[in-house]
Write a protein that holds these residues in place. Structure first.
Motif, PDB file in Angstrom:
ATOM      1  N   GLN A  49       0.811  -1.217   0.000  1.00  0.00           N
ATOM      2  CA  GLN A  49       0.000   0.000   0.000  1.00  0.00           C
ATOM      3  C   GLN A  49       0.845   1.269   0.000  1.00  0.00           C
ATOM      4  O   GLN A  49       2.009   1.274   0.416  1.00  0.00           O
ATOM      5  N   ASN A  50       0.211   2.353  -0.458  1.00  0.00           N
ATOM      6  CA  ASN A  50       0.799   3.681  -0.380  1.00  0.00           C
ATOM      7  C   ASN A  50       0.373   4.297   0.952  1.00  0.00           C
ATOM      8  O   ASN A  50      -0.795   4.624   1.142  1.00  0.00           O
ATOM      9  N   GLU A  53      -1.616   7.534   0.986  1.00  0.00           N
ATOM     10  CA  GLU A  53      -2.965   7.418   0.446  1.00  0.00           C
ATOM     11  C   GLU A  53      -3.947   6.824   1.451  1.00  0.00           C
ATOM     12  O   GLU A  53      -5.154   6.998   1.324  1.00  0.00           O
ATOM     13  N   GLU A  54      -3.428   6.139   2.459  1.00  0.00           N
ATOM     14  CA  GLU A  54      -4.283   5.394   3.380  1.00  0.00           C
ATOM     15  C   GLU A  54      -4.611   6.129   4.673  1.00  0.00           C
ATOM     16  O   GLU A  54      -5.584   5.790   5.342  1.00  0.00           O
ATOM     17  N   GLY A  75      -5.319  -4.628   3.461  1.00  0.00           N
ATOM     18  CA  GLY A  75      -5.573  -3.210   3.679  1.00  0.00           C
ATOM     19  C   GLY A  75      -5.065  -2.692   5.001  1.00  0.00           C
ATOM     20  O   GLY A  75      -4.593  -3.442   5.868  1.00  0.00           O
ATOM     21  N   SER A 173      -2.114   6.351  -7.527  1.00  0.00           N
ATOM     22  CA  SER A 173      -1.112   5.440  -6.974  1.00  0.00           C
ATOM     23  C   SER A 173      -1.263   4.045  -7.551  1.00  0.00           C
ATOM     24  O   SER A 173      -2.357   3.633  -7.942  1.00  0.00           O
ATOM     25  N   LYS A 177      -5.416  -0.366  -2.624  1.00  0.00           N
ATOM     26  CA  LYS A 177      -6.245   0.493  -1.784  1.00  0.00           C
ATOM     27  C   LYS A 177      -7.107  -0.339  -0.838  1.00  0.00           C
ATOM     28  O   LYS A 177      -7.586  -1.416  -1.182  1.00  0.00           O
ATOM     29  N   SER A 178      -7.315   0.202   0.368  1.00  0.00           N
ATOM     30  CA  SER A 178      -8.174  -0.469   1.336  1.00  0.00           C
ATOM     31  C   SER A 178      -9.636  -0.319   0.930  1.00  0.00           C
ATOM     32  O   SER A 178     -10.021   0.655   0.292  1.00  0.00           O
ATOM     33  N   SER A 250       6.540   2.842  -0.020  1.00  0.00           N
ATOM     34  CA  SER A 250       5.282   3.008  -0.744  1.00  0.00           C
ATOM     35  C   SER A 250       5.507   2.910  -2.247  1.00  0.00           C
ATOM     36  O   SER A 250       6.526   3.375  -2.763  1.00  0.00           O
TER      37      SER A 250
END
Length: 336
Positions: A49-50, A53-54, A75, A173, A177-178, A250
């Motif tokens: 994950q990034n 972004e989270e 996630g 990204s 993504k979660s 990331s």
């Protein structure tokens, strides 16, 4: 199966995940291992994950929330002392991705404690009705694996939503993504005799049920040596306790933000890879005296953090290049 105690008063997410990783990467016994841990407020990011972004970076910084990237995919999840994690660690005998077999002991234990509707749904979520109380993930390396999950027992659900609600930056990204779900704590659903238990006490009840014993002294336990713990601390230092791993790992992403000021429009676009700005472009209809490429070039090579970005901008005469704006204001725009 053995139980491993993560140590008295250990609520450090980076240390606990380092301990889990050590047990996966170093076969100490020829039987499965069960590990529990409880963390102080923290966000645990999936391997692919990034981070930016989270999370809601502003909320995270304001509330002192630790951010740690784990080894497994999946996630992002929020932890606090109302949440505990369970980890089943063993040789990979072909059961990787078989979440049903690993979550079954926990579900059975919850049923015995009154959470009658606890069940696995979809690939890796535990639910009560249509509300999620546990997310699960797996990680394997060199023939060893861990299947781990969280239990929302009495967590701060407002913090869950706030911490995992990233700012509305325009981010593109390649990271995973979660998927946000409706979540619930399980404390309201347990039998009345267990409703007053602390998170630690409820975790210990689960432990007894999983091992099918009446007393903690009957649980088969693996005691780690001082040498084991030294290796755990090394893993913590090398990976989970530093920015390069938790943020810098990331996937590549781009950021685009803009704002109309009295002096004109400012449009900033950044390409970020491994947590470092690799390309910067600034557009707009402002009237600058200098070459805006000086600002762009100064940003290249900078860690994508508020502190580092602002430090670079403070060394530039932004009024000359852009207009009546401070380094702090431009940094705020970039991370808005």
């Amino acid at each position: 199966m053995y139980f491993v105690d993560n140590g008295k008063d250990n609520y450090d997410a980076s240390l606990n995940i380092a301990l889990e990783t050590y047990l996966v990467e170093n076969p100490l016994v020829d039987e499965p291992i069960l590990l529990f841990y409880i963390n102080d407020p923290s966000i645990i990011i999936g391997r692919n994950q990034n981070t930016i972004e989270e999370i809601n970076q502003e909320y995270v910084e304001k509330h002192g929330i630790q951010v740690v990237r784990r080894m497994s995919g999946g996630g992002a999840v929020y932890h606090d002392r109302g949440n505990f994690s369970f980890c089943f660690i063993k040789d990979d005998d072909g059961s990787f991705r078989d979440f049903a077999s690993f979550t079954a002991p926990v579900i059975d234990a919850l049923h015995k404690l009154g959470v009658e509707d606890a069940h696995l749904e979809g690939r890796n979520d535990l639910l009560i009705g249509d509300q999620k109380f546990s997310g699960n993930a797996m990680y394997a390396k060199d023939g060893r694996m861990t299947a781990h999950g969280t239990i929302l027992y009495d967590a701060d659900l407002e913090a869950v939503n706030a911490a995992l609600n990233p700012n509305k930056q325009k981010i593109e990204s390649k990271g995973i993504k979660s998927v946000r779900s409706r979540v619930t704590n399980i404390r309201p659903f347990v039998d009345d005799q267990y409703k007053d238990l602390t998170t630690e006490e409820f975790r210990d009840r689960i432990l007894l049920e999983v091992f099918d014993v009446d007393d903690r002294s009957q649980v088969k336990e693996l005691i780690l040596t001082d040498e084991d713990w030294e290796k755990v601390y090394e893993i913590q230092k090398e990976r989970f306790g530093n920015w390069d791993w938790n943020y810098g790992q990331s996937p590549e992403f781009t950021v685009q933000v803009d704002h109309k000021y009295l002096f004109g429009l400012v449009d900033i676009r950044l390409d970020v890879d491994q947590g470092v700005v690799h390309q910067a472009k600034i557009f707009g209809d402002f009237f600058g005296l200098g070459n805006i490429s000086d600002v762009e070039e100064a940003l290249v090579g900078t860690k994508y953090t508020k502190e580092e970005i602002q430090k670079v901008l403070e060394e530039l005469d932004l009024v000359r290049y852009i207009g009546n704006i401070t380094a702090e204001e431009l940094t705020t725009l970039i991370f808005s």
